[in-house]
Write an enzyme that holds these catalytic residues in place. Structure first.
Site, PDB file in Angstrom:
ATOM      1  N   LEU C 227      58.390 -12.332  37.379  1.00 64.43           N
ATOM      2  CA  LEU C 227      59.434 -12.113  36.384  1.00 64.43           C
ATOM      3  C   LEU C 227      60.656 -11.398  36.979  1.00 64.43           C
ATOM      4  O   LEU C 227      60.540 -10.307  37.536  1.00 64.43           O
ATOM      5  CB  LEU C 227      58.855 -11.243  35.250  1.00 64.43           C
ATOM      6  CG  LEU C 227      59.797 -10.971  34.064  1.00 64.43           C
ATOM      7  CD1 LEU C 227      60.104 -12.239  33.309  1.00 64.43           C
ATOM      8  CD2 LEU C 227      59.188  -9.921  33.160  1.00 64.43           C
ATOM      9  N   ASP C 228      61.835 -12.002  36.839  1.00 62.74           N
ATOM     10  CA  ASP C 228      63.110 -11.373  37.235  1.00 62.74           C
ATOM     11  C   ASP C 228      63.163 -10.999  38.713  1.00 62.74           C
ATOM     12  O   ASP C 228      63.936 -10.129  39.109  1.00 62.74           O
ATOM     13  CB  ASP C 228      63.405 -10.115  36.382  1.00 62.74           C
ATOM     14  CG  ASP C 228      63.438 -10.427  34.900  1.00 62.74           C
ATOM     15  OD1 ASP C 228      63.718 -11.579  34.550  1.00 62.74           O
ATOM     16  OD2 ASP C 228      63.174  -9.520  34.093  1.00 62.74           O
ATOM     17  N   GLU C 229      62.340 -11.663  39.532  1.00 64.25           N
ATOM     18  CA  GLU C 229      62.305 -11.315  40.950  1.00 64.25           C
ATOM     19  C   GLU C 229      62.793 -12.442  41.859  1.00 64.25           C
ATOM     20  O   GLU C 229      62.780 -12.309  43.077  1.00 64.25           O
ATOM     21  CB  GLU C 229      60.875 -10.928  41.371  1.00 64.25           C
ATOM     22  CG  GLU C 229      60.333  -9.671  40.708  1.00 64.25           C
ATOM     23  CD  GLU C 229      60.914  -8.380  41.274  1.00 64.25           C
ATOM     24  OE1 GLU C 229      61.826  -8.453  42.132  1.00 64.25           O
ATOM     25  OE2 GLU C 229      60.477  -7.299  40.831  1.00 64.25           O
TER      26      GLU C 229
END
Lengths: 283, 283, 283, 283
Positions: C227-229
């Site tokens: 996530l969001d990486e």
């Protein structure tokens, strides 16, 4: 809930802030924000915007106005205006063929970002009729004869006189005559597609390309008799490089234009802009 | 000429603005600017900064303070502070080996941009002694033993206790202990070389490079017991790209760091920053 | 007119630029722009984007690909991709209830700013159906059961598998499973409403307000399992102050989100973005 | 380590990139970055900057130049220039009484940000002598008679002719005559304290205040015979408001001026700026 806004303007004298605050206090108003600015501590011009909450504001309004008249006008010689957040400004938008500024205003209005009533969109072309109607807003096509603007302006006045508080020129690209400005009697905001005073007049993106600038900009200003010379409300720029053609500058510029115009309209409609000679105080 | 500044803070109640303005009016002060902000129109926190001119301010100060005590503290339960633009804050700057933030502060101070007295520069290294002395400012070398900061902090307290109104950490890179913070009893401003809360802690530029961010930033904040968690005063960013190495990010970042720190110090020294829990109100 | 784009990537070795330029020269192509970047002059990774004009490109394409295969793949061990500006990427946009990113993409697409074919918009809510259809683009409502995403993802795959080159999550707000990512086999671009790596995860504007940041941002990135990486394509920020509530931060942020996402999609669709580990090279 | 830079310019024709890459390949150079730009895909102007590593560059330089002469000049009719990162440009800085641009250049030079040799600082006032000498750089005071610049320019030429590769006017505020420009025969970079073409000429901050602009800027450009009309290298702006006086605009502007000038000088000294008529290509 309802918010009152009091704008006060005039020659600076000691005691004005206290007078304003006392009057509001006596009426039971609670000040939410107060911004005050003087051009000079000694003998400058005074500008103040006060936003306040007051239960039953509309009922008390005549009395409040009497008190302001007595103590600010007569007592201090100040000009003032009282606004209510519940009385949205009636706005007519003028457009031509470009859609970016117009659609951005309509879309922000729809999502609640712009406190105004859009009464109609007037255009000298019919291209954008469908786009405008999807927002549920009347679209009126008023062709303009560039040799004689009389007929078009007469039609504009028929449609608008007494019915608008603000006209927004959303890349309208037509000259507004001093005669029309005087008759309509409300402020007119224009978006110019350059960083004024650079590139006054026609074809700013082409001239920006020729000059080889490294930033291009847009300027929202009140319209006065002199082209592109009215008080500036807001400006912004975007970085460009040698790579972009004049057409690509126009495309990048469109993004700045719509942001700058939308911000200026939002500020005007929130009673945050006070003209000061040929410039503006934004509180 | 001399300017007074009154900061007022507390639970919002109707009438505070009127009370402040009336008191100042009674003493003959002319309000130059007044900024007021409430976190909530109903029951929020109230923040106000008023800058005013008052002939003979210093002479009248005790009386003015009595009036404020009576009507703001007792009347409304507000906290307030009165400052004079003629009493510059006494500032100590802590630095290490990096010169960019330190020299920018000293240079801006010399050219009159920062209203403060720099009483001394303290560093754990002697590298910057010559640079500092050229500005006519005392440089004190206090080496720090990372295993035991006690000796260094004792020396810091000897030098500073009771003699400073603000400590600025200009890329000092050493931990400030809660014990020191408590004893020194004045605000401490730090510049962190990232856009907080991204990259808290060590080596932010290296980690920014690893994460592949497209902007890098800097954050000026008040120092609290928790590392990089204090109230933020100012932040800014600069655009970077894949081209830049971590070292080049540090170089670009240095420009942002010095601007952000200088702005934060200027605002603090002009009494424009009011802490509000773990954030700040900048008026 | 038609433009070819050749992306080359791999371990840097002397002679690659010459090889690429020679091959294009032999086929009669005229190079319009060439951008090349190496992570390290000694032994880094090599990235090159070359845009060229070539009469009859499509007819010669198989031969050109053979030459590239022989001389770049076998000769230098490089990876390469050949694109034609006339083969627009097929893009599906996923949205939820927020309209700002979606409408900005559709509007820019309509005015010719985004070189792509939008094949459909998929949403877990039906709110935006009318807005999308006005652009003449299919809208498909696929409700999502948060307990079991299997049915929804099966429907997504039916609609999209083999038919899209890019998925854009325009504030879709739903988790994309690693399983879906693997099966769909095309890049997925997401817009996160914070300046990553600050405020990873839910409610970034509320957390930004709590932390008291002075700038808020948005990040467009490729979606990966974490996530969001994923690799960041573009980021930007806008200045805010203590005045704005979390809701107002969200409103200001929406403007940044739509700009950042539109830029990232434009760059991806122009073959300007090359992943490099967990970051991107934008040429 | 040593880096070579090859700038190529001329009428665009197919095969130039291949020719450049092949020549460098034959000499064993490894291309580190290559940026190429054509004003028009059909018949425009071609600009290319190639940075490369080549063991023993200085020894091979005559041979490399012969090859370039034969294949680029005679073969394609292109102009080219070969630079080495180890031959720093010799730079003279002209200043007057303002210190901000001068000190920023000297300070960035000292910390290794600007690849140049500052041979001397020349000023028509002696105010900054001490500041300059602290950097170990010669300061020469050459008073200027505004009625007759001949004596001063003769002195400038004595000091500089044949000894400089670049002159930087760091807020020098004196007219440079066409005659001097011709005799000195090297590029001259000026910083103008406005966003050109707005506010050409004297007192731009005062005129910005009068016009009520919302952003002020600075422009670094090559000096030509016509005042403030030369090719722009870099520009930037900073936001201002009605609050700032003309003096405060000048203070805020000083920050932009020093950044813009330092960037322009860094780019010029890295051979990244190529004039293109009255604009520049920055690669």
């Amino acid at each position: 809930s309802e918010q009152g806004r009091l704008l006060v303007k005039g020659e600076d004298k000691p005691g004005i802030v206290a007078a304003v605050a006392s009057i509001l206090r006596e009426f039971g108003a609670n000040i939410m924000s107060l911004d005050q600015y003087s051009t000079d501590p000694e003998s400058g011009n005074f500008f103040q915007r006060t936003a306040f909450h007051l239960e039953g504001f509309q009922a008390m309004r005549p009395e409040l106005e009497s008190a302001l008249e007595e103590r600010l006008t007569r007592g201090f010689g100040m000009e003032w205006k009282l606004h209510s957040s519940s009385q949205l400004k009636r706005v007519a938008i003028f457009a031509s063929k470009s859609d970016h500024c117009l659609l951005d205003l309509l879309w922000r209005h729809r999502r609640g970002e712009l406190p105004m009533n859009v009464t109609m969109v007037i255009s000298n072309h019919s291209d954008l009729a469908e786009d405008v109607r999807q927002f549920g807003i009347p679209f009126v096509h008023v062709p303009v004869d560039k040799q004689d603007r009389t007929a078009a302006e007469r039609r504009h006045l028929e449609l608008l006189q007494g019915n608008v508080d603000l006209i927004v020129l959303a890349r309208y690209m037509q000259i507004i005559t001093p005669d029309f400005l005087e008759r309509i009697g409300c402020p007119v905001i224009n978006i110019h597609h350059s960083f004024l005073p650079a590139f006054i007049g026609a074809a700013p993106y082409r001239r920006a390309k020729e000059r080889g600038v490294k930033l291009i900009g847009a300027t929202a200003h009140y319209v006065t008799e002199e082209l592109d010379e009215g008080p500036i409300i807001e400006q912004d720029v975007v970085r460009v490089s040698h790579v972009e053609s004049a057409e690509e500058l126009a495309r990048s510029g469109a993004d700045v234009e719509r942001q700058v115009l939308s911000r200026a309209v939002a500020w005007h409609c929130s009673d945050r802009v006070m003209p000061n000679g040929n410039s503006t105080v934004v509180l």
